[in-house]
Design an enzyme around this catalytic site. Structure first.
Site, PDB file in Angstrom:
ATOM      1  N   GLU A   1       0.820  -1.209   0.000  1.00  0.00           N
ATOM      2  CA  GLU A   1       0.000   0.000   0.000  1.00  0.00           C
ATOM      3  C   GLU A   1       0.850   1.252   0.000  1.00  0.00           C
ATOM      4  OE1 GLU A   1      -2.554  -2.155   3.478  1.00  0.00           O
ATOM      5  OE2 GLU A   1      -2.391   0.020   3.513  1.00  0.00           O
TER       6      GLU A   1
ATOM      7  N   CYS B   1       3.053   8.337   1.523  1.00  0.00           N
ATOM      8  CA  CYS B   1       3.596   7.397   2.497  1.00  0.00           C
ATOM      9  C   CYS B   1       3.834   6.072   1.768  1.00  0.00           C
ATOM     10  CB  CYS B   1       2.573   7.245   3.631  1.00  0.00           C
ATOM     11  SG  CYS B   1       2.980   5.984   4.822  1.00  0.00           S
TER      12      CYS B   1
ATOM     13  N   CYS C   1       6.162  -7.462   7.532  1.00  0.00           N
ATOM     14  CA  CYS C   1       7.246  -6.910   8.352  1.00  0.00           C
ATOM     15  C   CYS C   1       7.653  -7.947   9.381  1.00  0.00           C
ATOM     16  CB  CYS C   1       6.795  -5.633   9.055  1.00  0.00           C
ATOM     17  SG  CYS C   1       8.128  -4.864  10.015  1.00  0.00           S
TER      18      CYS C   1
ATOM     19  N   CYS D   1       5.667  -5.549  15.824  1.00  0.00           N
ATOM     20  CA  CYS D   1       5.200  -4.673  16.903  1.00  0.00           C
ATOM     21  C   CYS D   1       3.753  -5.044  17.217  1.00  0.00           C
ATOM     22  CB  CYS D   1       5.313  -3.208  16.492  1.00  0.00           C
ATOM     23  SG  CYS D   1       6.993  -2.763  16.046  1.00  0.00           S
TER      24      CYS D   1
ATOM     25  N   CYS E   1       0.619  -3.213  15.442  1.00  0.00           N
ATOM     26  CA  CYS E   1       0.704  -2.841  14.028  1.00  0.00           C
ATOM     27  C   CYS E   1       0.182  -3.941  13.104  1.00  0.00           C
ATOM     28  CB  CYS E   1       2.154  -2.520  13.687  1.00  0.00           C
ATOM     29  SG  CYS E   1       2.419  -2.164  11.943  1.00  0.00           S
TER      30      CYS E   1
ATOM     31  N   GLY F   1       6.395  -2.277   6.424  1.00  0.00           N
ATOM     32  CA  GLY F   1       7.778  -2.748   6.453  1.00  0.00           C
ATOM     33  C   GLY F   1       8.711  -1.832   7.218  1.00  0.00           C
ATOM     34  N   GLU F   2       9.905  -2.342   7.452  1.00  0.00           N
ATOM     35  CA  GLU F   2      10.934  -1.596   8.184  1.00  0.00           C
ATOM     36  C   GLU F   2      11.990  -1.142   7.160  1.00  0.00           C
ATOM     37  OE1 GLU F   2      11.732  -0.272  11.223  1.00  0.00           O
ATOM     38  OE2 GLU F   2      13.527   0.240  10.113  1.00  0.00           O
TER      39      GLU F   2
ATOM     40  N   SER G   1      10.181   5.474  15.683  1.00  0.00           N
ATOM     41  CA  SER G   1       8.953   4.996  16.323  1.00  0.00           C
ATOM     42  C   SER G   1       9.310   4.580  17.735  1.00  0.00           C
ATOM     43  CB  SER G   1       8.390   3.804  15.536  1.00  0.00           C
ATOM     44  OG  SER G   1       7.941   4.240  14.289  1.00  0.00           O
TER      45      SER G   1
ATOM     46  N   ASN H   1      -4.627   4.013  16.222  1.00  0.00           N
ATOM     47  CA  ASN H   1      -5.703   3.622  15.311  1.00  0.00           C
ATOM     48  C   ASN H   1      -6.037   2.159  15.513  1.00  0.00           C
ATOM     49  OD1 ASN H   1      -6.357   5.906  13.596  1.00  0.00           O
ATOM     50  ND2 ASN H   1      -4.246   5.768  12.903  1.00  0.00           N
TER      51      ASN H   1
ATOM     52  N   CYS I   1      -1.012   1.910   7.571  1.00  0.00           N
ATOM     53  CA  CYS I   1      -0.609   1.097   6.432  1.00  0.00           C
ATOM     54  C   CYS I   1      -0.561  -0.357   6.856  1.00  0.00           C
ATOM     55  CB  CYS I   1       0.784   1.502   5.960  1.00  0.00           C
ATOM     56  SG  CYS I   1       0.764   2.614   4.569  1.00  0.00           S
TER      57      CYS I   1
HETATM   58  N1  SAH Z   1       8.656   0.165  10.337  1.00  0.00           N
HETATM   59  C1  SAH Z   1       8.794   1.569  10.445  1.00  0.00           C
HETATM   60  C2  SAH Z   1       7.971   2.315   9.428  1.00  0.00           C
HETATM   61  C3  SAH Z   1       6.565   1.832   9.194  1.00  0.00           C
HETATM   62  S1  SAH Z   1       5.423   2.019  10.509  1.00  0.00           S
HETATM   63  C4  SAH Z   1       8.464   2.039  11.827  1.00  0.00           C
HETATM   64  O1  SAH Z   1       7.989   1.233  12.606  1.00  0.00           O
HETATM   65  O2  SAH Z   1       8.746   3.189  12.117  1.00  0.00           O
HETATM   66  C5  SAH Z   1       5.073   3.751  10.456  1.00  0.00           C
HETATM   67  C6  SAH Z   1       4.450   4.280  11.734  1.00  0.00           C
HETATM   68  O3  SAH Z   1       3.097   3.820  11.894  1.00  0.00           O
HETATM   69  C7  SAH Z   1       5.194   3.844  12.972  1.00  0.00           C
HETATM   70  O4  SAH Z   1       5.427   4.929  13.818  1.00  0.00           O
HETATM   71  C8  SAH Z   1       4.239   2.853  13.551  1.00  0.00           C
HETATM   72  O5  SAH Z   1       4.510   2.642  14.874  1.00  0.00           O
HETATM   73  C9  SAH Z   1       2.903   3.487  13.231  1.00  0.00           C
HETATM   74  N2  SAH Z   1       1.754   2.602  13.432  1.00  0.00           N
HETATM   75  C10 SAH Z   1       1.679   1.287  13.231  1.00  0.00           C
HETATM   76  N3  SAH Z   1       0.459   0.819  13.573  1.00  0.00           N
HETATM   77  C11 SAH Z   1      -0.247   1.884  14.008  1.00  0.00           C
HETATM   78  C12 SAH Z   1      -1.579   2.057  14.509  1.00  0.00           C
HETATM   79  N4  SAH Z   1      -2.402   1.044  14.605  1.00  0.00           N
HETATM   80  N5  SAH Z   1      -1.963   3.300  14.874  1.00  0.00           N
HETATM   81  C13 SAH Z   1      -1.122   4.343  14.751  1.00  0.00           C
HETATM   82  N6  SAH Z   1       0.122   4.249  14.277  1.00  0.00           N
HETATM   83  C14 SAH Z   1       0.572   3.029  13.917  1.00  0.00           C
HETATM   84 FE1  SF4 Z   2       6.718  -2.415  13.805  1.00  0.00          FE
HETATM   85 FE2  SF4 Z   2       7.018  -0.642  11.799  1.00  0.00          FE
HETATM   86 FE3  SF4 Z   2       7.055  -3.305  11.311  1.00  0.00          FE
HETATM   87 FE4  SF4 Z   2       4.776  -2.136  12.020  1.00  0.00          FE
HETATM   88  S1  SF4 Z   2       5.953  -1.745  10.148  1.00  0.00           S
HETATM   89  S2  SF4 Z   2       5.595  -4.095  12.802  1.00  0.00           S
HETATM   90  S3  SF4 Z   2       5.509  -0.568  13.432  1.00  0.00           S
HETATM   91  S4  SF4 Z   2       8.549  -2.162  12.539  1.00  0.00           S
END
Ligand code: SAH
Ligand code: SF4
Length: 371
Positions: free
Chosen positions: A92, A113, A120, A124, A127, A167-168, A222, A298, A341
């Site tokens: 996405e 974005c 990923c 987390c 997520c 993804g990271e 993050s 969210n 995302c």
């Molecule tokens: N992997 C990287 C980039 C992608 S995630 C990272 O973790 O930074 C991008 C952002 O979206 C991160 O700050 C992540 O913690 C946040 N995110 C993920 N799930 C979310 C949710 N359910 N509500 C709000 N932010 C969220």
């Molecule tokens: Fe964690 Fe970022 Fe991967 Fe989501 S995309 S699982 S926030 S590292």
């Protein structure tokens, strides 16, 4: 048709690397121009190239990396684009207008974005992107294609990029940097490093590597927890790179770049929104000289976490500010599409697995969280 998947993507390599024996530099520049300046969708359109060269390109390379499956949301708010990749995976991108169209004016700045991986590996707990595990890295061409295809299908010019999709990004560093070369190049997409933010869950050694890159790419961390205890609970990556090591890497990055970085902090009710966390967060932010983005969580389907009340959110923000840090609460404009995302793709993957018809219905009441 199956063999298409085996053809290399043209944009996974630079024009000098294209395997076109004996094809002169000016011809290669001409091809680049067709791609970036004129946005040709096929080699056949490149009419000032010799027919033989067009054929060679077509036989040896694929130009289109992704194709649009679904758009969710409207022009005035935030649009989420679901792409299918060669081989059938989904990723996405989210297009965010800088100024919402409140007064009937067209927004003239857009942030995209982008995703860097399918799934990923970091898992987390809050997520959607990590829910089904890690599938694969996106190639440089697939990363760049999200920008070019978004511009093509929406007709908008993208001014800012945030690597906050699925993804990271720092776990796909090589392809990320290859994509960055194309994105930055004046004869490529010509988007300057200062307009690009890379977000990471905290890969400390790669943050240090990024600090050595000469470009002024912006960094977002993050953080989501201000102590190891809280962070360990929600971000498994913290076991590998605990807070002290991570913050040292951030300090090093800030020092090298002489630029403020951003701490992203999702607020999850009863998990990381205590005032003790707010106070610690302010200490980290003032030490590193980082601004704090507070993002009300969210809701993700199938996960128990919920966002705190507005009262709690504002109390948290006030405590961070009392500690001397700059903090913004990110209450997003759109209420009309899936949240973070990863959710749109997750639903699609599950529908495909269940053999349901290929329709993605918009979710109610969710907010985009990018940027
Ligand atoms: N992997 C990287 C980039 C992608 S995630 C990272 O973790 O930074 C991008 C952002 O979206 C991160 O700050 C992540 O913690 C946040 N995110 C993920 N799930 C979310 C949710 N359910 N509500 C709000 N932010 C969220
Ligand atoms: Fe964690 Fe970022 Fe991967 Fe989501 S995309 S699982 S926030 S590292």
């Amino acid at each position: 048709m199956q063999t298409l998947v085996n053809k290399p993507l043209l944009l996974d390599s630079t024009s000098a690397e294209w395997e076109l024996d004996g094809v002169a530099r000016y011809r290669r520049d001409q091809i680049s121009q067709w791609i970036f300046a004129r946005r040709a969708a096929s080699f056949g359109e490149m009419t000032d190239l010799p027919a033989g060269l067009r054929e060679t390109l077509d036989t040896n390379y694929e130009l289109r990396a992704i194709s649009l499956v679904h758009v969710q949301g409207s022009r005035d708010t935030t649009r989420k684009l679901l792409w299918s990749l060669r081989g059938g995976d989904y990723v996405e991108s989210v297009l965010i207008p800088a100024s919402p169209d409140l007064y009937g004016e067209r927004a003239d700045r857009f942030t995209l974005c982008i995703s860097t991986q399918v799934g990923c590996a970091y898992g987390c707990r809050f997520c959607a992107s990590g829910l089904e595990g890690f599938k694969r890295n996106l190639s440089a061409g697939e990363i760049v294609a999200q920008i070019m295809e978004t511009e093509r299908v929406t007709g908008e010019k993208i001014n800012n990029l945030v690597f906050m999709g699925m993804g990271e990004p720092l776990a796909n560093y090589k392809n990320l940097m290859r994509a960055m070369d194309i994105i930055n190049a004046p004869k490529g997409l010509n988007i300057g490093a200062r307009h690009i933010t890379v977000s990471t869950s905290g890969l400390a050694p790669v943050i240090r590597k990024l600090a050595e890159d000469p470009r002024q790419i912006r960094l977002a961390l993050s953080l989501h927890g201000a102590t190891d205890e809280v962070r360990d609970r929600i971000m498994p990556v913290n076991k590998k790179y605990p807070l002290a090591e991570l913050l040292d890497a951030c300090a090093y990055h800030s020092d090298r770049k002489k630029k403020m970085m951003t701490f992203e902090y999702i607020l999850i009710n009863g998990v990381n929104d205590g005032l003790d966390q707010a106070a610690m967060l302010a200490r980290h932010a003032t030490r590193i000289h980082a601004k704090v983005n507070l993002i009300p969580y969210n809701k993700v389907e199938g996960m128990d976490w919920v966002r705190p009340s507005m009262k709690r959110i504002h109390a948290f923000a006030a405590r961070v500010r009392e500690g001397g840090a700059v903090a913004t609460v990110r209450l997003e404009k759109g209420h009309d599409i899936d949240a973070a995302c990863g959710q749109l793709r997750l639903r699609r993957v599950r529908e495909d697995a269940a053999g349901d018809p290929k329709v993605v219905a918009p979710a109610e009441g969710a907010e985009p969280r990018s940027a």
